[in-house]
Design an enzyme around this catalytic site. Structure first.
Site, short mmCIF file in Angstrom:
data_model
loop_
_atom_site.label_atom_id
_atom_site.label_comp_id
_atom_site.label_asym_id
_atom_site.label_seq_id
_atom_site.Cartn_x
_atom_site.Cartn_y
_atom_site.Cartn_z
N GLU A 1 0.84 -1.20 0.00
CA GLU A 1 0.00 0.00 0.00
C GLU A 1 0.88 1.25 0.00
O GLU A 1 0.65 2.21 0.75
CB GLU A 1 -0.92 0.00 1.23
CG GLU A 1 -1.83 -1.22 1.29
CD GLU A 1 -2.75 -1.21 2.49
OE1 GLU A 1 -3.93 -1.57 2.34
OE2 GLU A 1 -2.29 -0.83 3.59
N CYS B 1 -10.68 0.20 7.63
CA CYS B 1 -10.17 1.50 8.07
C CYS B 1 -10.82 2.65 7.33
O CYS B 1 -11.05 3.73 7.91
CB CYS B 1 -8.65 1.56 7.90
SG CYS B 1 -8.06 1.12 6.25
#
Length: 621
Positions: free
Chosen positions: A309, A403
């Site tokens: 990421e 998230c």
């Protein structure tokens, strides 16, 4: 010659407060009342936040906290950072209550806060998953991956929001007890370790601002300064992913996991603001500039790699494999906001605008209850969703790693706070344009605008006021009360009635040739919005479209489309350019096909009708 009362001047560094920065306006003193953002905030409050609590219940996050509190029996469910999503939800609920008081929402907060308080250990420690899986002896044993400080940070942020918005102190008492535990446990002469995922730094500074306890600021500074000195590497981990390879004040760019990197930078900016550390602030300026000029997508998206990421190298910005996590855009906004308050530079407010309208807003559906975790700039027709986060699934109601949804909720609920700031000389700075009311420095400003569809912004002040208006870098030819002002600056005007006119001409933007994936391609922009070509609107396959070099671009508003959007139309050509098969030879090339209309909609609105091919960058015919 003295300026007239309506005189307009431009400045790249408008007046700052006596301590060298602007001040955010107080809670509730900036309020969005209509226009583009108001219905999005309404849906967030009425639909997303209530359904978010249901999702946390279904996923087991809330049950973990009940078990840690001794309510029921069972084992921990979900990822080790599961508590953080609860705390982000609590923060969203608090900001929403402050924006629009609601007794049911207050009751939900209080009930959940009581569970959190009951789960806390006597010495202040709190992390339900670690408590349930590993017991007291498991504390901080795997801090690189355990997210214990990360969860603590989100709890602290929720607690500060809750006490400011509701007056309730129960969660703040939990946060103070937890922060005191951290102060007693970490630092020089204590445990020398850092969490693999920053956010505690921002949280501790905000708790210091709320309580005045200097130990919290000191620990935040220690966590920032501890990075880049081999702590994580000593645990056997390669440090780049964790933004731990280079000390923060020596770094010249961002690297590694994109959310971790921008959260750390935002926390470092907070430390620099509160301590007056100009050396640290100067380092952060360099890092932000390098990120923005070499590692940021045109949408404001951050993070080029699915692997880790992560940020990639300079100009490594693939379109179809772009990660551009929604949380990274949120963290980027948080960092840019702190840099704006510290420096007064319009470029940071421009960055917030780009990230907000494009990289962030694309992450949530028009209904407000479905989400993208990943925000690519291209989706091929017939793409196979080989990963749970793949946009080829379409927008989703929740994720195993959830998230992003509660992060979106808290950002929309607190969006009013990004509109304006004030300075000690009595001026009010307006950074983002939205219909609403701003109260600061004993003034009340009423803002009327249809931005971003229309560039007219009308401001009525309760008395002749000194107002500094951001003139976006894209707004060449802007005027304030009829006088030309410089783009990329703040224009200061002293008047009771103010009219800002921002030109909304469509821009055809060429790609930087150093970005291999989009060399010789162009994208369309209008105002703060980046546009995308989506299959639902085209006569030909999006994958095959080329834009004609000299074609004009027209703009028209369609209230019936995608919640009401301004649509761009131009001309292109369709054709694959070659026939299928390998090897490719000149004889296998097809001529580009017939001319066709090309329709573009705002990037944030894509995938709200169907899942099909989409592109931001298109090649020239």
């Amino acid at each position: 010659m003295s300026p007239s009362p309506d005189a307009v001047t431009s400045s790249r560094s408008p007046a700052a407060t006596s301590n060298g920065r602007w001040q955010p306006v107080g809670l509730g003193q900036a309020r969005i009342t209509g226009g583009f953002w108001a219905p999005r905030q309404t849906r967030n409050g009425e639909s997303a936040i209530p359904s978010g609590q249901d999702q946390l219940e279904t996923a087991g996050n809330l049950q973990n906290l009940r078990l840690a509190a001794g309510i029921g029996e069972g084992e921990a469910i979900g990822p080790v950072f599961a508590d953080s999503d609860v705390y982000k939800w609590l923060e969203a609920a608090a900001w929403e209550y402050g924006r629009n008081p609601n007794e049911d929402l207050l009751k939900r907060q209080r009930e959940l806060t009581a569970i959190v308080a009951a789960a806390q250990r006597e010495d202040g420690y709190l992390d339900s998953v670690v408590q349930l899986r590993y017991g007291d002896e498991g504390r901080y044993q795997q801090l690189v991956w355990s997210h214990e400080h990360y969860c603590a940070g989100h709890l602290i942020q929720a607690a500060v929001a809750q006490v400011r918005c509701t007056g309730d102190r129960e969660l703040l008492d939990v946060a103070v007890k937890l922060a005191d535990h951290l102060v007693a446990t970490f630092g020089d002469g204590k445990t020398v370790d850092v969490d693999g995922h920053p956010v505690i730094e921002m949280a501790l500074v905000e708790l210091y601002r709320e309580t005045g306890t200097a130990a919290y600021l000191d620990l935040a500074k220690w966590f920032v300064e501890a990075r880049g000195h081999g702590i994580i590497q000593e645990h056997g981990h390669e440090p780049t992913y964790f933004s731990d390879r280079v000390p923060v004040r020596e770094a010249t760019t961002v690297e590694g996991h994109s959310v971790r990197a921008v959260y750390l930078a935002a926390g470092a900016a907070d430390v620099a603001l509160e301590t007056g550390d100009t050396e640290l602030l100067d380092a952060l300026k360099v890092q932000f500039e390098h990120m923005w000029s070499t590692k940021t997508y045109i949408t404001g998206g951050l993070g080029a790699r699915w692997e880790g990421e992560a940020f990639g190298d300079e100009y490594e910005l693939p379109t179809d494999r772009a990660y551009a996590e929604t949380c990274a855009a949120i963290g980027g906004i948080q960092w840019a906001w702190r840099m704006l308050l510290a420096t007064g530079e319009a470029s940071y407010a421009d960055a917030i605008e780009r990230m907000l309208y494009n990289g962030f807003l694309a992450g949530v559906s028009l209904k407000g209850t479905e989400y993208f975790y990943v925000n690519p700039l291209q989706l091929r027709g017939g793409a196979h969703p080989d990963n749970g986060r793949s946009p080829a699934h379409g927008r989703r109601g929740w994720f195993d790693c959830a998230c992003c949804p509660p992060n979106i909720m808290r950002t929309l609920a607190s969006l009013d706070g990004y509109l304006a700031s004030s300075s000690s000389d009595g001026a009010v700075q307006i950074h983002q344009y939205a219909a609403g009311i701003i109260q600061a420095n004993d003034l009340e400003l009423h803002v009327d605008t249809a931005y971003p569809w229309d560039g007219a912004v009308r401001i009525s002040a309760s008395a002749p006021a000194a107002v500094e208006l951001r003139i976006p870098a894209w707004a060449e030819g802007a005027t304030v009360n009829g006088e030309p002002v410089q783009a990329g600056t703040y224009a200061r005007v002293e008047a009771e009635e103010i009219e800002l006119q921002l030109p909304m001409a469509t821009r055809v933007v060429g790609a930087d040739p150093r970005i291999d994936a989009v060399r010789e391609c162009v994208a369309l922009e209008r105002g703060p919005l980046v546009y995308a070509v989506e299959q639902a609107d085209q006569q030909a396959n999006v994958d095959d479209l080329h834009l004609l070099p000299e074609a004009s671009v027209s703009a028209s508003h369609d209230e019936g489309l995608l919640d009401g959007v301004t649509v761009l139309k131009t001309r292109g050509q369709a054709g694959t350019g070659h026939r299928p098969g390998w090897p490719f030879t000149p004889d296998s090339a097809d001529a580009i096909g017939d001319e066709v209309d090309v329709v573009a909609v705002p990037y944030y609105a894509w995938a709200n009708r169907e899942i099909g091919a989409m592109r931001v960058w298109l090649p020239r015919a």
